[in-house]
Write a protein that holds these residues in place. Structure first.
Motif: not given
Length: 439
Positions: A391-402
Motif C-alpha cells: 500500500w502507498w499512503v501519504a504521510a501527514g507531515a505535508r499537511f500539518r503545521i502544529a
C-alpha cells in the motif's frame, strides 16, 4: 550539517542564491541543517551580519526555517523547488493521490469548432452561458452570485487573491491540518501562516478567534470535505465563525469549496453570511476531470475587481475552448448521472474503510470527500510498514503545521474488500510499531 554542498557567495544576495540553487537542484534536501551563521561567515570570508541577512531572506521566502538552538534547516516544503508527488513504486496500490476514480469522470469532448476572432478575448473574457451556469451553481448554496469571474483552478485563483491583498510578511490564517499545496503556496508568496485547528465541523472557534486577534489579514478555509480530514461546516459552526469574522471586517475570507457538488443538498458556507470582504472559489477537477483547469469565483465587488485587474495584466482570460468544454459537461444529463453515481460510490468506499479501521480499534476521520485521515504515533513507521504490504499512503507531515501526526488515505478507488485488507494490514503495522516503542 550541509557537508556535500558548498554554499558560495560574498554578499547576502549571493549566499541566498547559492542556497536556493542547492534546494532547487536537490543538493540540499528538506531537513538538512545549514552551517551556523558565524561558521559560514568565516568560511566565506564575510561578516556574520551578511550571512544573517541571507538567512533572513531565505526564511522570508520559505526556503528555510529556524529552530532556535536547533539552527537553520531547509524547509520541508521549500518553495523554490517544484515539489511534485513522488512516483508510486511499481506493484503498490496508490492511496496517496487524493484524486477521483476515473470510472466516474466523463470523457472530455472539447467543442469541435471555435471561430477565430480579431485580436483577443480580453474585452469579453467570459462566456455568457458559463457565467449563467456558474451563478446558478453558487446560488444553490445561498452564495451571492450577482457577479462571478473565472480562473485557472483554485490555487491560481487563491494566489491572485492573496497577492493583490497582502504583502510579504502579512499573516494568513489556514487550516491545520490543511491542503498541502495551499500551505506551500502561502509560504511561496512570502506570507506568514497562522495555523487554525480543525475538528469534524471545520475550523474551531477558539483557534480562529486567536488567529484573528493575532492580526491575520486573510483567512483561507474549506466549507466542506476539508482536506485532509473531510470536515464540513454545520450551520451552527458556520454561524459561530461568521460572527467572529464580522468583528474584523478588513479580513479577507477565502473559501476553497473545491468539493462543491454539482447537485445535492445545500452546504453551510461563510460566503453566504453577509461578510464584507469574501470570495468563494469552486473547481470541477474532482467531479468532471483533473485536466479541467477552470474555477468559478464569486465574491464582493472589490475583491472580484482586484482579482480581474491582476488577471488582465497576466493571462488575460481563461481559454474559451476550455469554457465551452465546461458548458457542455454542465449541461449534459448523462454526465450528471455519472457524477451522482460517483458521489454514492465515494461515500460507500470512504465509510467502508472507516468502518474496517474502527473494527480494528483504529480511530479515523473522513465525513466527506475522497480521503480518510488516520492519527498515528509515527508517520514514517506506518507509511513504510504499509509499503512493505503493498500500500502507498501519504504521510501527514505535508499537511500539518502544529497538529498531531497522522497519515492520509485516498479511498476514491478502494473497494470494500480492499478496505478490509488494508485495515488488517494497518493494525499489524501499528502492532509492530507499538512493540518497537515498548520493546
Amino acid at each position: 550539517m550541509a557537508t556535500q554542498y558548498s554554499i558560495q557567495g560574498t554578499t547576502a544576495k549571493g549566499i541566498a542564491a547559492s542556497v536556493e540553487r542547492g534546494v532547487t537542484e536537490g543538493e540540499l534536501a528538506p531537513g538538512v541543517a545549514l552551517p551556523p551563521v558565524r561558521r559560514l561567515a568565516e568560511e566565506l570570508g564575510v561578516s556574520a551580519g551578511t550571512v544573517a541577512t541571507a538567512y533572513k531572506e531565505l526564511r522570508r521566502r520559505g526556503l528555510v526555517v529556524t529552530h532556535g538552538r536547533g539552527g537553520t534547516v531547509v524547509a520541508e516544503a521549500a518553495s523554490a523547488a517544484s515539489r511534485r508527488p513522488p512516483r508510486v513504486p511499481p506493484g503498490l496500490v496508490d492511496l496517496a493521490s487524493g484524486l477521483p476514480d476515473p470510472a466516474f469522470l466523463p470523457v472530455l469532448r472539447p467543442p469541435s469548432e471555435i471561430r477565430p476572432v480579431y485580436g483577443s478575448h480580453r474585452a469579453a473574457p467570459r462566456l455568457t452561458a458559463l457565467e449563467d451556469l456558474t451563478r446558478a451553481w453558487f446560488a444553490r448554496d445561498g452564495v451571492p452570485a450577482e457577479r462571478v469571474t473565472f480562473a485557472h483552478g483554485a490555487l491560481d485563483c487563491i494566489a491572485r487573491l492573496l497577492s493583490v491583498e497582502l504583502r510579504p510578511g502579512d499573516a494568513v490564517a489556514v487550516e491545520d491540518p490543511g491542503f498541502h499545496h495551499l500551505l506551500d503556496l502561502v509560504t511561496a508568496l512570502g506570507l506568514r501562516m497562522v495555523p487554525v485547528a480543525v475538528d469534524e465541523e471545520g475550523m474551531t472557534p477558539d483557534a480562529l478567534r486567536t488567529a484573528l486577534r493575532a492580526g491575520v489579514r486573510a483567512l483561507v478555509c474549506s466549507p466542506r470535505a476539508q482536506c485532509p480530514t473531510g470536515a464540513s461546516f454545520t450551520p451552527r459552526r458556520r454561524d459561530e465563525l461568521a460572527a467572529m469574522v464580522r468583528e474584523f471586517p478588513e479580513v479577507l475570507v477565502v473559501e476553497d469549496d473545491y468539493n462543491a457538488q454539482l447537485a445535492g443538498p445545500e452546504a453551510p458556507t461563510l460566503a453566504a453570511s453577509g461578510l464584507e470582504r469574501w470570495a468563494q472559489v469552486r473547481t470541477v477537477s474532482k467531479r468532471l476531470g483533473v485536466d479541467l483547469r477552470w474555477a468559478g469565483l464569486a465574491g464582493d465587488p472589490v475583491t472580484l475587481a482586484r482579482h480581474d485587474g491582476r488577471m488582465l495584466m497576466t493571462s488575460g482570460w481563461v481559454s474559451h475552448i476550455l469554457q465551452e468544454t465546461v458548458v457542455g459537461l454542465f449541461s449534459d444529463p448523462a454526465v450528471a448521472r455519472l457524477v451522482a453515481a460517483g458521489e454514492v460510490a465515494y461515500a460507500e468506499r470512504r465509510q467502508a474503510l472507516i468502518g474496517a479501521l474502527g473494527s480494528c480499534g483504529i480511530r479515523s476521520a473522513g465525513a466527506n470527500g475522497l480521503n480518510v485521515w488516520v492519527p498515528v504515533r509515527d508517520e514514517s513507521a506506518v507509511v513504510n510498514g504499509l509499503r512493505t504490504r503493498g500500500w502507498w499512503v501519504a504521510a501527514g507531515a505535508r499537511f500539518r503545521i502544529a497538529s498531531p501526526t497522522a497519515v492520509r488515505i485516498t479511498t476514491s478507488a478502494l473497494d470494500v474488500a480492499a478496505a478490509r485488507r488494508l485495515a488488517s494490514d494497518f493494525a499489524e503495522v501499528l502492532g509492530e510499531a507499538q512493540a518497537t516503542y515498548e520493546g
